[in-house]
Design a protein around this motif. Structure first.
Motif, PDB file in Angstrom:
ATOM      1  N   ASN A  11     -32.932  62.785   5.015  1.00 56.38           N
ATOM      2  CA  ASN A  11     -31.942  62.318   5.699  1.00 56.38           C
ATOM      3  C   ASN A  11     -32.114  61.369   6.636  1.00 56.38           C
ATOM      4  OD1 ASN A  11     -29.418  63.694   5.163  1.00 56.38           O
ATOM      5  ND2 ASN A  11     -30.612  65.633   5.256  1.00 56.38           N
ATOM      6  N   GLU A  12     -33.294  61.249   7.444  1.00 56.87           N
ATOM      7  CA  GLU A  12     -33.609  60.165   8.256  1.00 56.87           C
ATOM      8  C   GLU A  12     -34.112  59.048   7.441  1.00 56.87           C
ATOM      9  OE1 GLU A  12     -34.106  57.997  11.725  1.00 56.87           O
ATOM     10  OE2 GLU A  12     -33.643  60.141  11.675  1.00 56.87           O
ATOM     11  N   ALA A  15     -30.997  56.869   6.448  1.00 56.84           N
ATOM     12  CA  ALA A  15     -30.351  56.161   7.600  1.00 56.84           C
ATOM     13  C   ALA A  15     -31.295  54.927   7.602  1.00 56.84           C
ATOM     14  CB  ALA A  15     -30.493  56.666   8.860  1.00 56.84           C
ATOM     15  N   ASN A  16     -32.696  54.857   7.458  1.00 55.10           N
ATOM     16  CA  ASN A  16     -33.569  53.805   7.433  1.00 55.10           C
ATOM     17  C   ASN A  16     -33.119  52.966   6.329  1.00 55.10           C
ATOM     18  OD1 ASN A  16     -34.951  55.164   9.527  1.00 55.10           O
ATOM     19  ND2 ASN A  16     -36.416  55.912   8.135  1.00 55.10           N
ATOM     20  N   ALA A  19     -30.018  50.867   7.166  1.00 57.01           N
ATOM     21  CA  ALA A  19     -30.367  49.913   8.107  1.00 57.01           C
ATOM     22  C   ALA A  19     -31.062  48.769   7.423  1.00 57.01           C
ATOM     23  CB  ALA A  19     -31.252  50.701   9.252  1.00 57.01           C
ATOM     24  N   GLU A  54     -30.841  54.258  -0.888  1.00 55.17           N
ATOM     25  CA  GLU A  54     -29.985  55.242  -0.082  1.00 55.17           C
ATOM     26  C   GLU A  54     -29.174  55.917  -0.879  1.00 55.17           C
ATOM     27  OE1 GLU A  54     -26.124  55.388   2.852  1.00 55.17           O
ATOM     28  OE2 GLU A  54     -27.109  53.204   2.221  1.00 55.17           O
ATOM     29  N   LEU A  70     -25.652  61.965   7.596  1.00 56.72           N
ATOM     30  CA  LEU A  70     -25.656  60.504   7.806  1.00 56.72           C
ATOM     31  C   LEU A  70     -25.672  60.508   9.375  1.00 56.72           C
ATOM     32  CD1 LEU A  70     -22.708  59.458   5.325  1.00 56.72           C
ATOM     33  CD2 LEU A  70     -25.281  59.520   4.980  1.00 56.72           C
ATOM     34  N   ARG A  71     -26.409  59.419   9.606  1.00 56.15           N
ATOM     35  CA  ARG A  71     -26.736  59.076  11.150  1.00 56.15           C
ATOM     36  C   ARG A  71     -26.231  57.614  11.434  1.00 56.15           C
ATOM     37  NH1 ARG A  71     -30.817  62.344   9.141  1.00 56.15           N
ATOM     38  NH2 ARG A  71     -31.564  63.958  10.717  1.00 56.15           N
ATOM     39  N   GLU A  72     -26.224  57.328  12.842  1.00 53.03           N
ATOM     40  CA  GLU A  72     -25.872  56.052  13.220  1.00 53.03           C
ATOM     41  C   GLU A  72     -27.152  55.310  12.929  1.00 53.03           C
ATOM     42  OE1 GLU A  72     -24.572  54.225  17.526  1.00 53.03           O
ATOM     43  OE2 GLU A  72     -24.328  56.406  17.283  1.00 53.03           O
ATOM     44  N   ILE A  73     -26.819  53.745  12.874  1.00 47.38           N
ATOM     45  CA  ILE A  73     -27.806  53.039  12.655  1.00 47.38           C
ATOM     46  C   ILE A  73     -27.608  51.550  14.003  1.00 47.38           C
ATOM     47  CG2 ILE A  73     -28.310  53.341  10.474  1.00 47.38           C
ATOM     48  CD1 ILE A  73     -26.960  50.861   9.754  1.00 47.38           C
TER      49      ILE A  73
END
Length: 178
Positions: A11-12, A15-16, A19, A54, A70-73
């Motif tokens: 999951n990380e 996000a990478n 980004a 992704e 999902l994470r903030e970038i």
């Protein structure tokens, strides 16, 4: 379902990858604003590739009944000293992504998660190609520093658009994004 540690790390990495795609769009827009269309096109294509990565990772999470988180970038870098700085940044980014993918592989192996380990292998091979491509592009850019149009000619000749090229070994992307 893969081990929680791998799911969290994947999951990380989603996000990478997002980004990285976002950064490549910023680089492409920078080149397009400078009327360097080959460089712009090359980096727009790179942005699409990162997004596809992704989506492949999201599909794997879904296929293994794992949660997608999902994470903030952060905002991409947009201030570049010259026409070579974005390429240098792209190479650094690809090296970082290679390290991140290597860590994913290590987690899968440490956890005895052979299916996730196999999934990550495709991305490891992809990163060898990405780092080599950016290294070559930076080498040429440095060599023709005073003549950016020569770099444009190099890209037109040596890096024809690969968008749409299909790797039969590539993992499936969520939503058929490829």
């Amino acid at each position: 379902m893969p081990p929680d540690r791998f799911v969290e790390a994947l999951n990380e990495q989603v996000a990478n990858e997002f980004a990285a795609s976002h950064q490549y769009v910023a680089i492409a827009a920078n080149y397009e604003a400078q009327t360097l269309p080959q460089l712009a096109s090359f980096f727009y294509t790179q942005a699409v590739e990162e997004r596809e990565h992704e989506m492949m990772m999201i599909k794997y999470l879904l296929d293994t009944n794992s949660p997608v988180r999902l994470r903030e970038i952060g905002a991409p870098d947009t201030g570049f000293a010259d026409h070579i700085a974005p390429i240098r940044l792209a190479l650094e980014q690809e090296r970082t992504v290679s390290d991140q993918i290597g860590e994913l592989f290590k987690i899968a192996r440490d956890e005895g998660d052979y299916l996730s380990e196999q999934f990550v292998q495709w991305f490891l091979r992809e990163q060898v190609e990405e780092v080599a491509t950016m290294t070559e592009l930076l080498d040429v850019a440095d060599r023709v520093r005073e003549f950016p149009m020569t770099l444009e000619e190099f890209i037109a000749r040596e890096q024809p658009g690969s968008a749409g090229d299909s790797d039969p070994m590539a993992p499936e992307a969520a939503g058929g994004a490829l």
